[in-house]
Structures are given as C-alpha cells and as structure tokens.
Design a protein around this motif. Structure first.
Motif, PDB file in Angstrom:
ATOM      1  N   SER A   2       0.821  -1.209   0.000  1.00 17.72           N
ATOM      2  CA  SER A   2       0.000   0.000   0.000  1.00 17.72           C
ATOM      3  C   SER A   2       0.858   1.263   0.000  1.00 17.72           C
ATOM      4  O   SER A   2       1.859   1.347   0.699  1.00 17.72           O
ATOM      5  CB  SER A   2      -0.914   0.005   1.219  1.00 17.72           C
ATOM      6  OG  SER A   2      -1.653   1.202   1.274  1.00 17.72           O
ATOM      7  N   GLN A  94      -6.713   9.972  -5.199  1.00 16.69           N
ATOM      8  CA  GLN A  94      -6.027   8.699  -5.412  1.00 16.69           C
ATOM      9  C   GLN A  94      -6.903   7.592  -4.836  1.00 16.69           C
ATOM     10  O   GLN A  94      -7.473   7.751  -3.756  1.00 16.69           O
ATOM     11  CB  GLN A  94      -4.670   8.707  -4.714  1.00 16.69           C
ATOM     12  CG  GLN A  94      -3.748   9.809  -5.159  1.00 16.69           C
ATOM     13  CD  GLN A  94      -3.321   9.692  -6.605  1.00 16.69           C
ATOM     14  OE1 GLN A  94      -3.277   8.605  -7.176  1.00 16.69           O
ATOM     15  NE2 GLN A  94      -3.007  10.822  -7.218  1.00 16.69           N
ATOM     16  N   GLU A  96      -6.843   3.334  -4.151  1.00 16.36           N
ATOM     17  CA  GLU A  96      -6.049   2.114  -4.122  1.00 16.36           C
ATOM     18  C   GLU A  96      -6.992   0.968  -3.775  1.00 16.36           C
ATOM     19  O   GLU A  96      -7.569   0.942  -2.697  1.00 16.36           O
ATOM     20  CB  GLU A  96      -4.951   2.259  -3.071  1.00 16.36           C
ATOM     21  CG  GLU A  96      -4.005   1.101  -3.004  1.00 16.36           C
ATOM     22  CD  GLU A  96      -2.986   1.317  -1.915  1.00 16.36           C
ATOM     23  OE1 GLU A  96      -1.869   1.776  -2.228  1.00 16.36           O
ATOM     24  OE2 GLU A  96      -3.318   1.031  -0.743  1.00 16.36           O
ATOM     25  N   VAL A 103      -2.437  -4.992  -3.326  1.00 16.00           N
ATOM     26  CA  VAL A 103      -2.988  -3.929  -4.158  1.00 16.00           C
ATOM     27  C   VAL A 103      -3.251  -4.482  -5.561  1.00 16.00           C
ATOM     28  O   VAL A 103      -2.360  -5.032  -6.204  1.00 16.00           O
ATOM     29  CB  VAL A 103      -2.037  -2.713  -4.225  1.00 16.00           C
ATOM     30  CG1 VAL A 103      -2.586  -1.654  -5.161  1.00 16.00           C
ATOM     31  CG2 VAL A 103      -1.811  -2.138  -2.831  1.00 16.00           C
ATOM     32  N   THR A 106      -4.750   0.847  -8.988  1.00 17.57           N
ATOM     33  CA  THR A 106      -4.718   2.221  -8.500  1.00 17.57           C
ATOM     34  C   THR A 106      -5.411   3.096  -9.538  1.00 17.57           C
ATOM     35  O   THR A 106      -5.319   2.836 -10.741  1.00 17.57           O
ATOM     36  CB  THR A 106      -3.283   2.725  -8.255  1.00 17.57           C
ATOM     37  OG1 THR A 106      -2.546   2.649  -9.477  1.00 17.57           O
ATOM     38  CG2 THR A 106      -2.593   1.916  -7.173  1.00 17.57           C
ATOM     39  N   GLU A 108      -6.126   7.279 -10.405  1.00 21.92           N
ATOM     40  CA  GLU A 108      -5.943   8.698 -10.132  1.00 21.92           C
ATOM     41  C   GLU A 108      -7.024   9.446 -10.884  1.00 21.92           C
ATOM     42  O   GLU A 108      -7.182   9.254 -12.093  1.00 21.92           O
ATOM     43  CB  GLU A 108      -4.558   9.170 -10.593  1.00 21.92           C
ATOM     44  CG  GLU A 108      -4.311  10.632 -10.311  1.00 21.92           C
ATOM     45  CD  GLU A 108      -2.910  11.047 -10.672  1.00 21.92           C
ATOM     46  OE1 GLU A 108      -2.032  11.013  -9.789  1.00 21.92           O
ATOM     47  OE2 GLU A 108      -2.699  11.415 -11.851  1.00 21.92           O
TER      48      GLU A 108
END
Length: 137
Positions: A2, A94, A96, A103, A106, A108
């Motif tokens: 993370s 952001q 995650e 993870v 991700t 954005e």
C-alpha cells in the motif's frame, strides 16, 4: 504494498458475482465502477466534514487506472482514498483497490468543482478545502 497515507479514507465494497468476467476475475470495467463507488462514498464523507448535507457540485475530468493484480469473487475489495493535490477549482483523488492485503489497482482522478448554474468550474470553498486537506498526503 500500500502507498496510501495513514489518514486515507478506507471503504469495504462487497464484490458481486456479476462483477466477474470469463476469466473468473473482476472485469476491468467493474474496477472502474468500484473506484467510482469509493469516490462517491468518499465525497459524501468529505461533504459532511465540510458541514454540508448537499452533494458537492463536482464533475470527473480525467481518470487513469493501473491494473496490477486480479480481484477475485467472492470477497470484498478494500478501497483507500486520499487527496494528492488541491488546486483552485480542482483536486486529485487517489484510489487504491486491494484484496487480501494485495494492491490490485490504483486510480488517479481529477475532480473539478463545477457550477450547474453557470456550467463552469468554481472555486473550492474554504470549508471544502479543509475537508480535502484532512485526507491529503
């Protein structure tokens, strides 16, 4: 591993059977839906922190996703959300997404405060900025 800061918002989202694709993992398009769900839930928490029950007047400008590992049904997806940049009229969120501590993706996203009346970007208010700063890295 993370990359989320300790002050990130953390949400659990239950995966649905229909989220799977023919390969048996959560479809990439559904990953985007999970990120959207986390973004909306996070913005609801932030609007309350800003002292408002009304939804933010905001629109998604851009979104960029990195797929790192599959999410598998059944189970939950843990989504951590934080703010990495705050501008005058926009901010960067952001996301995650992880499962079993790994993870998987991700995201954005650039979110713009937007007036439905003038159909133009609007300044981030002091109350909203303070709420955003509470989860910024």
């Amino acid at each position: 591993m993370s990359q989320a800061p300790e002050n990130a918002l953390e949400l659990n989202i239950e995966l649905r059977w229909s989220d799977q694709d023919l390969m048996g993992h959560v479809n990439n398009a559904r990953i985007m839906t999970l990120a959207e769900e986390a973004r909306i839930r996070s913005m609801e928490k932030l609007q309350r922190a800003a002292g408002s029950d009304a939804p933010f007047d905001a629109v998604l400008r851009t979104s960029n996703t990195d797929f790192l590992a599959p999410l598998m049904y059944p189970g939950d997806c843990v989504v951590r959300v934080w703010i990495s940049k705050i501008g005058n009229t926009s901010f960067v969120m952001q996301h995650e997404l992880s499962q079993s501590g790994k993870v998987a993706a991700t995201v954005e996203a650039v979110v713009v405060m937007f007036s439905s009346t003038t159909q133009a970007p609007m300044q981030i208010t002091d109350n909203v900025r303070k709420a955003l700063e509470s989860v910024s890295a």
